[in-house]
Write a protein that holds these residues in place. Structure first.
Motif, PDB file in Angstrom:
ATOM      1  N   ARG A   1       4.639  16.781 120.014  1.00 49.93           N
ATOM      2  CA  ARG A   1       3.346  17.007 119.347  1.00 49.93           C
ATOM      3  C   ARG A   1       3.115  16.053 118.179  1.00 49.93           C
ATOM      4  O   ARG A   1       2.041  16.074 117.574  1.00 49.93           O
ATOM      5  N   LEU A   2       4.085  15.193 117.890  1.00 50.66           N
ATOM      6  CA  LEU A   2       3.915  14.225 116.792  1.00 50.66           C
ATOM      7  C   LEU A   2       3.326  12.928 117.345  1.00 50.66           C
ATOM      8  O   LEU A   2       3.901  11.844 117.215  1.00 50.66           O
ATOM      9  N   ARG A   3       2.141  13.050 117.956  1.00 43.46           N
ATOM     10  CA  ARG A   3       1.544  11.902 118.638  1.00 43.46           C
ATOM     11  C   ARG A   3       1.054  10.850 117.647  1.00 43.46           C
ATOM     12  O   ARG A   3       1.232   9.653 117.867  1.00 43.46           O
ATOM     13  N   TYR A   4       0.419  11.275 116.572  1.00 45.03           N
ATOM     14  CA  TYR A   4      -0.070  10.294 115.600  1.00 45.03           C
ATOM     15  C   TYR A   4       1.098   9.637 114.876  1.00 45.03           C
ATOM     16  O   TYR A   4       1.049   8.443 114.572  1.00 45.03           O
ATOM     17  N   THR A   5       2.163  10.390 114.636  1.00 41.90           N
ATOM     18  CA  THR A   5       3.360   9.797 114.028  1.00 41.90           C
ATOM     19  C   THR A   5       3.879   8.654 114.889  1.00 41.90           C
ATOM     20  O   THR A   5       4.247   7.587 114.376  1.00 41.90           O
ATOM     21  N   ARG A   6       3.902   8.854 116.202  1.00 41.02           N
ATOM     22  CA  ARG A   6       4.324   7.795 117.112  1.00 41.02           C
ATOM     23  C   ARG A   6       3.367   6.603 117.028  1.00 41.02           C
ATOM     24  O   ARG A   6       3.800   5.445 117.030  1.00 41.02           O
ATOM     25  N   MET A   7       2.072   6.839 116.938  1.00 37.88           N
ATOM     26  CA  MET A   7       1.106   5.740 116.821  1.00 37.88           C
ATOM     27  C   MET A   7       1.325   4.953 115.529  1.00 37.88           C
ATOM     28  O   MET A   7       1.205   3.724 115.507  1.00 37.88           O
ATOM     29  N   VAL A   8       1.645   5.662 114.439  1.00 40.04           N
ATOM     30  CA  VAL A   8       1.940   4.984 113.169  1.00 40.04           C
ATOM     31  C   VAL A   8       3.143   4.057 113.334  1.00 40.04           C
ATOM     32  O   VAL A   8       3.144   2.912 112.856  1.00 40.04           O
ATOM     33  N   LEU A   9       4.178   4.528 114.025  1.00 38.66           N
ATOM     34  CA  LEU A   9       5.365   3.695 114.243  1.00 38.66           C
ATOM     35  C   LEU A   9       5.041   2.503 115.142  1.00 38.66           C
ATOM     36  O   LEU A   9       5.536   1.389 114.915  1.00 38.66           O
TER      37      LEU A   9
ATOM     38  N   ASP B   1      -3.685  -0.183 111.351  1.00 38.77           N
ATOM     39  CA  ASP B   1      -4.586   0.723 112.069  1.00 38.77           C
ATOM     40  C   ASP B   1      -3.870   1.352 113.258  1.00 38.77           C
ATOM     41  O   ASP B   1      -3.865   0.808 114.368  1.00 38.77           O
ATOM     42  N   PRO B   2      -3.258   2.526 113.068  1.00 36.36           N
ATOM     43  CA  PRO B   2      -2.553   3.185 114.182  1.00 36.36           C
ATOM     44  C   PRO B   2      -3.441   3.535 115.362  1.00 36.36           C
ATOM     45  O   PRO B   2      -2.938   3.736 116.478  1.00 36.36           O
ATOM     46  N   ASP B   3      -4.762   3.614 115.153  1.00 36.24           N
ATOM     47  CA  ASP B   3      -5.648   3.955 116.270  1.00 36.24           C
ATOM     48  C   ASP B   3      -5.683   2.872 117.343  1.00 36.24           C
ATOM     49  O   ASP B   3      -6.259   3.096 118.416  1.00 36.24           O
ATOM     50  N   ARG B   4      -5.068   1.732 117.105  1.00 37.70           N
ATOM     51  CA  ARG B   4      -4.912   0.735 118.175  1.00 37.70           C
ATOM     52  C   ARG B   4      -4.095   1.307 119.333  1.00 37.70           C
ATOM     53  O   ARG B   4      -4.132   0.754 120.431  1.00 37.70           O
ATOM     54  N   PHE B   5      -3.339   2.359 119.060  1.00 36.87           N
ATOM     55  CA  PHE B   5      -2.386   2.863 120.048  1.00 36.87           C
ATOM     56  C   PHE B   5      -2.799   4.201 120.659  1.00 36.87           C
ATOM     57  O   PHE B   5      -1.958   4.966 121.103  1.00 36.87           O
ATOM     58  N   THR B   6      -4.119   4.454 120.700  1.00 37.34           N
ATOM     59  CA  THR B   6      -4.582   5.558 121.524  1.00 37.34           C
ATOM     60  C   THR B   6      -4.294   5.206 122.982  1.00 37.34           C
ATOM     61  O   THR B   6      -4.241   4.016 123.349  1.00 37.34           O
ATOM     62  N   PRO B   7      -4.081   6.195 123.847  1.00 38.30           N
ATOM     63  CA  PRO B   7      -3.769   5.882 125.254  1.00 38.30           C
ATOM     64  C   PRO B   7      -4.791   4.967 125.919  1.00 38.30           C
ATOM     65  O   PRO B   7      -4.428   4.074 126.690  1.00 38.30           O
ATOM     66  N   GLU B   8      -6.079   5.171 125.589  1.00 35.20           N
ATOM     67  CA  GLU B   8      -7.117   4.350 126.221  1.00 35.20           C
ATOM     68  C   GLU B   8      -6.991   2.892 125.820  1.00 35.20           C
ATOM     69  O   GLU B   8      -7.106   1.985 126.663  1.00 35.20           O
ATOM     70  N   ARG B   9      -6.742   2.635 124.538  1.00 31.95           N
ATOM     71  CA  ARG B   9      -6.655   1.248 124.079  1.00 31.95           C
ATOM     72  C   ARG B   9      -5.364   0.593 124.561  1.00 31.95           C
ATOM     73  O   ARG B   9      -5.340  -0.614 124.825  1.00 31.95           O
ATOM     74  N   VAL B  10      -4.296   1.362 124.682  1.00 33.95           N
ATOM     75  CA  VAL B  10      -3.051   0.810 125.214  1.00 33.95           C
ATOM     76  C   VAL B  10      -3.248   0.381 126.667  1.00 33.95           C
ATOM     77  O   VAL B  10      -2.825  -0.712 127.075  1.00 33.95           O
ATOM     78  N   ARG B  11      -3.901   1.224 127.469  1.00 28.43           N
ATOM     79  CA  ARG B  11      -4.115   0.886 128.884  1.00 28.43           C
ATOM     80  C   ARG B  11      -4.984  -0.353 129.052  1.00 28.43           C
ATOM     81  O   ARG B  11      -4.825  -1.102 130.019  1.00 28.43           O
ATOM     82  N   ALA B  12      -5.890  -0.593 128.114  1.00 29.14           N
ATOM     83  CA  ALA B  12      -6.800  -1.726 128.234  1.00 29.14           C
ATOM     84  C   ALA B  12      -6.175  -3.047 127.793  1.00 29.14           C
ATOM     85  O   ALA B  12      -6.772  -4.109 127.986  1.00 29.14           O
TER      86      ALA B  12
ATOM     87  N   ARG C   1      -1.638   2.340 100.647  1.00 26.85           N
ATOM     88  CA  ARG C   1      -2.821   1.485 100.722  1.00 26.85           C
ATOM     89  C   ARG C   1      -3.831   1.993 101.758  1.00 26.85           C
ATOM     90  O   ARG C   1      -4.939   1.461 101.841  1.00 26.85           O
ATOM     91  N   SER C   2      -3.438   2.979 102.564  1.00 21.65           N
ATOM     92  CA  SER C   2      -4.305   3.505 103.628  1.00 21.65           C
ATOM     93  C   SER C   2      -4.363   5.030 103.504  1.00 21.65           C
ATOM     94  O   SER C   2      -3.739   5.746 104.293  1.00 21.65           O
ATOM     95  N   PRO C   3      -5.096   5.560 102.535  1.00 23.00           N
ATOM     96  CA  PRO C   3      -5.104   7.015 102.308  1.00 23.00           C
ATOM     97  C   PRO C   3      -5.536   7.812 103.539  1.00 23.00           C
ATOM     98  O   PRO C   3      -5.040   8.921 103.760  1.00 23.00           O
ATOM     99  N   ARG C   4      -6.451   7.275 104.331  1.00 22.63           N
ATOM    100  CA  ARG C   4      -6.903   7.985 105.527  1.00 22.63           C
ATOM    101  C   ARG C   4      -5.756   8.162 106.518  1.00 22.63           C
ATOM    102  O   ARG C   4      -5.560   9.236 107.082  1.00 22.63           O
ATOM    103  N   VAL C   5      -4.987   7.094 106.718  1.00 23.28           N
ATOM    104  CA  VAL C   5      -3.838   7.171 107.620  1.00 23.28           C
ATOM    105  C   VAL C   5      -2.805   8.144 107.065  1.00 23.28           C
ATOM    106  O   VAL C   5      -2.254   8.988 107.789  1.00 23.28           O
ATOM    107  N   ALA C   6      -2.538   8.044 105.751  1.00 24.39           N
ATOM    108  CA  ALA C   6      -1.537   8.914 105.132  1.00 24.39           C
ATOM    109  C   ALA C   6      -1.927  10.388 105.271  1.00 24.39           C
ATOM    110  O   ALA C   6      -1.086  11.241 105.585  1.00 24.39           O
ATOM    111  N   ALA C   7      -3.215  10.687 105.042  1.00 28.37           N
ATOM    112  CA  ALA C   7      -3.669  12.082 105.126  1.00 28.37           C
ATOM    113  C   ALA C   7      -3.551  12.607 106.554  1.00 28.37           C
ATOM    114  O   ALA C   7      -3.143  13.759 106.775  1.00 28.37           O
ATOM    115  N   ARG C   8      -3.913  11.780 107.517  1.00 35.02           N
ATOM    116  CA  ARG C   8      -3.842  12.224 108.917  1.00 35.02           C
ATOM    117  C   ARG C   8      -2.396  12.431 109.361  1.00 35.02           C
ATOM    118  O   ARG C   8      -2.076  13.396 110.067  1.00 35.02           O
TER     119      ARG C   8
END
Length: 459
Positions: free
Chosen positions: A311-319, A374-385, A283-290
């Motif tokens: 180096r699997l940083r985005y994989t961790r964000m997806v989880l 939305d895995p981008d919720r878990f960028t380091p900056e957003r996590v710290r905030a 349902r999220s092709p952009r996430v799947a492609a990344r």
């Protein structure tokens, strides 16, 4: 001039959500209802009227931090309470309990789950996962769809039993235990919903509970007895070598209780939560492609091992995003041990508090568009905030889940190896319904078509 201190705020009674609002919502869609109660509470501690049972719902991260962390000594995991009482019949006292017995079990088992120790066993775990994933070559060759939940259970059981139980429990027997745990998780719901019913009163689900508990004991009790006096750093041998705070060895019952609990802790989250991943990717092709791009770049089509994980940083964000939406330990009830206040609300001794990552992690006051994946919720900056306790899928404080670090490493290895070797296509992008049982789980099967990622992978 002395500035006077402001007058202390007087404690008040909690606002009550009436039965006519609570009961219909919980019957129709319990997840939506609970999140709705949390939204309407707007950060306050409120009381839910569920007939004779009237727990307090705690959703604000500041309040959650006090209950699970800062003031945890006044909010106990009551052994005979609405939630823990029914489960205590299976797990007994120990690592999933509270008090001195829990403290002994935690002290004995914690060294097995430190970051250093888990990382030391990763090469073996990764090799086992690679071999277990490769068994999907057969359905790929035959063009046969797979039940990904069942396949994940098979992979997890092989990896965990070899790594943490020293092959004392076979993967096939571990699967039998997981199936029995599934039955138990749903069979206790009538007792959770009617917490004032005495255990002596027969309830729906009791027979299924007893049958499942018997199947678990048929597998695990012989393994526990066979490990007495043995060497090794597996879970069962470690328990047998353990002792209480006053130096007494653990008895067979406690070793059994903690073995049952640790099989659940080390398998349940990974098996259940990853099932929701594949429909979300569809349902999220952009996430799947990344995600696919990262795995291809890091692994280059080869098996994924421990050396690839940093180096699997985005994989961790997806989880992270997956367990935000689907925290398997979705409810952390607590009992007030001494009269106190929380958020200005008076709480009497004996009151039940409902703390739920499923609710707090889906509140719009803390998360933009909370239902979106939305895995981008878990960028380091957003996590710290973000408040530390806006996100607590593995609990917090002294009872934080021992297996948290294990989950992330194991799940990264499973997801990355699946996507390095195959292209997985869901047959239906419909998300599985959420089943609120003792642990959160998908109500529906998810079927996938398995296609080779590279020519020659499936010979």
């Amino acid at each position: 001039m002395v500035t006077p201190h402001p007058a202390p705020t007087r404690a008040r009674r909690a606002r009550s959500v009436p039965l006519r609002h609570v009961a219909p919502g919980l019957l129709r869609d319990p997840v939506r209802a609970l999140v709705g109660f949390g939204e309407r509470a707007d950060g306050e501690v409120v009381r839910l009227n569920v007939g004779a049972f009237r727990p307090y719902l705690v959703t604000d991260p500041d309040h959650v931090q006090q209950v699970l962390g800062d003031r945890a000594d006044n909010f106990g995991r009551a052994g005979d309470g609405a939630f823990w009482g029914p489960l205590r019949r299976l797990f007994g006292d120990g690592i999933l309990g509270d008090g001195p017995v829990w403290s002994d079990s935690r002290r004995i088992l914690q060294p097995l789950f430190t970051a250093r120790r888990v990382e030391s066993v990763l090469p073996r775990m990764a090799a086992t996962i690679v071999d277990a994933v490769a068994e999907l070559d057969a359905p790929a060759r035959a063009g046969r769809p797979v039940d990904i939940g069942a396949e994940q259970a098979r992979i997890v059981c092989r990896a965990v039993m070899e790594t943490f139980f020293g092959d004392r429990i076979s993967a096939a027997d571990a699967l039998r235990v997981i199936q029995a745990q599934d039955a138990i998780a749903t069979s206790v719901i009538p007792r959770v919903l009617v917490p004032f019913a005495p255990l002596a009163l027969p309830m729906p689900g009791d027979r299924a509970f007893r049958d499942a508990a018997r199947r678990i004991d048929e597998v695990l009790t012989p393994a526990v007895r066979a490990a007495r006096g043995s060497d090794g750093d597996d879970v069962i041998a470690t328990l047998w070598r353990g002792s209480t705070a006053d130096g007494r060895p653990l008895d067979e019952r406690q070793v059994r209780n903690d073995t049952v609990a640790m099989v659940a802790v080390t398998t349940e989250t990974t098996v259940n939560v990853l099932t929701w991943l594949w429909p979300h990717l569809a349902r999220s092709p952009r996430v799947a492609a990344r995600l696919q791009e990262e795995i291809d770049s890091v692994a280059g089509g080869h098996p994924v091992g421990p050396e690839h994980l940093p180096r699997l940083r985005y994989t961790r964000m997806v989880l992270d995003e997956l367990v935000r939406l689907y925290p398997v330990g979705w409810l952390a009830p607590r009992q007030v041990l001494r009269p106190t206040t929380l958020g200005g609300v008076r709480l009497p001794a004996g009151a039940t508090l409902l703390v739920s990552p499923l609710v707090t992690q889906r509140l719009a006051r803390h998360w933009d568009d909370p239902d979106a994946f939305d895995p981008d919720r878990f960028t380091p900056e957003r996590v710290r905030a973000r408040h530390r306790y806006a996100y607590f899928p593995f609990g917090g404080g002294p009872h934080q889940c021992l297996g948290m670090h294990l989950f992330y490493l194991e799940a990264q290895l499973i997801v990355a190896n699946l996507l390095a070797r195959y292209r997985l296509r869901v047959r239906s992008p419909r998300l599985p319904a959420v089943q609120l049982a003792a642990a959160l789980r998908p109500r529906d099967r998810v079927e996938l078509d398995v296609l080779p990622a590279h020519a020659g992978v499936v010979a």
